[in-house]
Design an enzyme around this catalytic site. Structure first.
Site, PDB file in Angstrom:
ATOM      1  N   GLU A 198       1.659   8.328  -0.751  1.00 15.45           N
ATOM      2  CA  GLU A 198       0.978   8.740  -1.989  1.00 15.45           C
ATOM      3  C   GLU A 198       0.205   7.635  -2.706  1.00 15.45           C
ATOM      4  OE1 GLU A 198       3.054  12.559  -1.473  1.00 15.45           O
ATOM      5  OE2 GLU A 198       3.480  10.513  -0.907  1.00 15.45           O
ATOM      6  N   TYR A 243       1.227   4.488  -3.453  1.00 13.09           N
ATOM      7  CA  TYR A 243       1.991   3.500  -4.202  1.00 13.09           C
ATOM      8  C   TYR A 243       2.007   2.156  -3.456  1.00 13.09           C
ATOM      9  CZ  TYR A 243       3.475   7.513  -6.999  1.00 13.09           C
ATOM     10  OH  TYR A 243       3.493   8.618  -7.805  1.00 13.09           O
ATOM     11  N   HIS A 270      -2.688   9.617  -4.462  1.00 17.52           N
ATOM     12  CA  HIS A 270      -2.982  10.276  -5.738  1.00 17.52           C
ATOM     13  C   HIS A 270      -4.451  10.126  -6.131  1.00 17.52           C
ATOM     14  CE1 HIS A 270       1.024  11.548  -6.443  1.00 17.52           C
ATOM     15  NE2 HIS A 270       1.537  10.344  -6.632  1.00 17.52           N
TER      16      HIS A 270
END
Length: 676
Positions: free
Chosen positions: A166, A168, A255
């Protein structure tokens, strides 16, 4: 014999045996920011364990201060933090479940001044510039991950999930897009960029031993420019297995990707090709995730060999009893996640606590006690929209005798309009759930019945609840009674057909829904190949990031020309859902939608819509004008009852019509049922 043998089959992973193949995926809830956070988290996770989910993954806990997603996000780095975690693990184990703690380092997505990353490159979705970690700081971060894994074992968790997806921190080290300037052992070559997650796994395994699950969440497709290719992802998966992982969970996209991944408009199961690619590369079990909300689909995913388990995060937010209902054959009673994101992701992205539109108890379990009422009452509910149905179900479950009046020939109210909008067909599942529950609870449903005050008074009900909804507001515009003018109700119910050149007055959620209804292509929301092509996604995974070009919505040009106008001078669509509004706007731009802000409406005539922006007057030559200019509460019956001194409760749109808000309506109704 069960109809879902693969989904319900036990599976041994490492030193643990899972009772079925259903995993509750990790999700941000911000429950920890509320009062009594430990009590709330215990209730939240225990209810899902009682619902027979095999493995629960917690929300992300940071291994250090820098890794917090937000300034008030939780860090798990000290033995002083063990007590609340032990309460959670004990509750889950007592309910027969297994639970693993997710360790998440936000990296450059952190919303605080201490954000870090492989470089000082800022994320597109975050205004904060991160500090570039030095080599020694990277090693400190590795140690912090391992320390948190060790603490998780001491707290009674069955394992940890290392969040490597995602976008990170770990993702940021892996991808050349975000790690192209480092010249130490954690950058440069593919091997160097992979070193961070592998060292975390090795260090964690050394701390926790062999009888503790190490789960690695891999980005199965990055969906960003210069992300990993499929070949690199497969090689990373093999190295993750070699470094000591017992299980690989698959994440989809970063994201900051411009590709939608989990909204209702994304076809169910569209990402299984990416999970299958990982599954084919390793011998340890693989979890398939994203847009799997139905047990039949989950069974098919496993039958097709795309993975060994299925992750359901939002579906278990919607129905904690999902797995139990599959086992007992009560499939029709599953309260299906409709992918709306309105009460979960949209709230998280705006610093609020997550819940669920279709299950307002989610995250608020301790506020819904389901106590037997002191007095069982006869209750009349007028209006079978989302508020009325929600109240009727909740009240009947508590033991009250409920009669539900509905003037229309079918249940649903405004939901019947929402479900015809392309990309919102999941609302059919919410209607199915309410129909089944009302029937099985024995609610006296009276369709084609317009209740009046005399009837309600004559039947001697103990309580009257009015969910009579709203009526469309008619703005004061010269010529608003012209034959070309119609309301959104006319259009979405099919009572009238719009022409080829349309003006929509009002750019709120309803206005955009009507635009999608007129311009959208319903078949695309169901077709995986069409979705992948439209968003430039490479299903072969041979390209960096899994993209064939810049991601953008591409839809066939529709026959209609549609202009969406609003009085406000702000950007049209600013009030749409944080996690889904951008998808809808991208699709409508591709379909040719024109938007106008700051419009003053002067007249509707045979020529079309006359409006002014600033000093400039324009005549929009259209053959249809659709009014989406708000709503007014329908309170005629309430007024009649008041005149007879008969008390009644107002819920849903009848109480507040500022905007059609099913989240508020269903929540308000469920809460009222606890106290009547």
């Amino acid at each position: 014999m069960t109809s879902h043998p693969r989904l319900l089959a036990p599976l041994t992973v490492g030193s643990r045996t899972l009772r079925n193949r259903i995993v509750m995926g990790a999700m941000h809830t911000r429950i920890e920011t509320l009062d009594n956070p430990t009590e709330r988290l215990v209730a939240f996770y225990a209810e899902r364990a009682r619902g027979e989910a095999a493995l629960i993954l917690t929300n992300g806990y940071s291994p250090d201060i820098a890794g917090r997603l937000e300034a008030d996000s939780e860090v798990f780095d000290n033995t002083t933090d063990l007590a609340p975690h032990r309460a959670i693990t004990q509750a889950v184990h007592d309910a027969g479940g297994l639970i693993a703690l997710q360790i998440l380092h936000a990296g450059r997505y952190a919303k605080h001044p201490y954000a870090v990353g492989p470089s000082d490159q800022r994320a597109r979705i975050n205004p904060i510039e991160p500090h570039a970690l030095s080599t020694s700081e990277v090693w400190d971060t590795i140690d912090a991950f391992a320390r948190t894994a060790e603490l998780a074992k001491q707290a009674g968790y069955d394992g940890v999930e290392i969040m490597g997806s995602e976008g990170y921190l770990i993702n940021e080290f892996l991808a050349e897009a975000t790690n192209h300037t480092r010249d130490d052992e954690f950058g440069g070559t593919f091997e160097g960029r992979c070193r961070l997650p592998l060292e975390i796994l090795r260090a964690s395994r050394a701390r926790v031993g062999s009888d503790f699950l190490l789960i690695y969440r891999i980005s199965a497709i990055d969906l960003v420019e210069d992300g990993l290719s499929g070949k690199e992802i497969a090689e990373l998966a093999r190295q993750v297995e070699a470094a000591g992982a017992d299980l690989i969970n698959t994440g989809i996209g970063w994201h900051e990707s411009a590709v939608p991944t989990i909204a209702a408009s994304i076809p169910r199961g569209v990402w299984t090709f990416a999970a299958r690619h990982v599954k084919d590369a390793v011998s340890i079990p693989v979890i398939v995730s994203n847009r799997i909300n139905d047990p039949d689909l989950a069974e098919q995913v496993l039958a097709d060999g795309a993975g060994d388990l299925v992750s359901m995060a939002r579906p278990l937010l919607a129905d904690p009893q999902f797995a139990r209902k599959v086992r007992t054959g009560d499939i029709a009673e599953i309260n299906t996640c409709i992918g709306c994101n309105q009460a979960c992701l949209d709230r998280i992205f705006t610093d609020r606590t997550a819940s669920c539109m279709v299950n307002p108890r989610a995250g608020h379990e301790i506020e819904f006690t389901r106590r037997d009422p002191a007095t069982r009452k006869r209750i009349a509910v007028v209006g079978a929209g989302p508020a009325g149905m929600s109240f009727a179900v909740e009240a009947a479950e508590l033991g009250h005798t409920v009669t539900l009046f509905e003037a229309a020939p079918q249940l649903g109210g405004q939901l019947n309009m929402a479900r015809v909008v392309p990309g919102k067909d999941e609302f059919n599942q919410l209607l199915r759930y309410f129909r089944v529950r009302l029937d099985r609870l024995g609610v006296d449903v009276r369709l084609n019945t317009r209740a009046d005050a005399d009837q309600l008074a004559g039947e001697g009900f103990d309580e009257i609840v009015l969910a009579t909804g709203v009526t469309p507001r008619v703005p004061e515009i010269k010529g608003v009674d012209h034959p070309m003018v119609m309301s959104y109700v006319d259009v979405l119910t099919g009572a009238r057909r719009a022409g080829e050149r349309v003006a929509i007055i009002g750019a709120g959620g309803i206005g955009y829904d009507v635009a999608e209804y007129l311009l959208g292509h319903p078949e695309e929301s169901l077709d995986a190949d069409a979705f992948l092509t439209a968003w430039s996604i490479d299903p072969t995974l041979s390209t960096p990031g899994g993209l064939t070009g810049p991601p953008r919505a591409e839809v066939p040009k529709p026959a209609r020309e549609v202009t969406l106008l609003q009085r406000k001078t702000t950007r049209p669509g600013a009030g749409l859902g944080k996690s889904t509004g951008w998808i809808l706007k991208a699709r409508l731009r591709a379909a040719g939608l024109t938007t106008v802000a700051g419009a003053t409406y002067e007249e509707i005539s045979d020529q079309g819509l006359h409006y002014r922006v600033g000093d400039r007057t324009t005549v929009l030559e259209v053959d249809t004008v659709i009014l989406c200019a708000g709503q007014e509460s329908e309170r005629d019956l309430y007024q009649q009852l008041t005149e007879r001194n008969i008390p009644a409760h107002l819920i849903g749109g009848a109480d507040l019509a500022a905007e059609l808000d099913a989240v508020r309506a269903i929540d308000q109704a469920a809460r009222l049922a606890q106290v009547v």
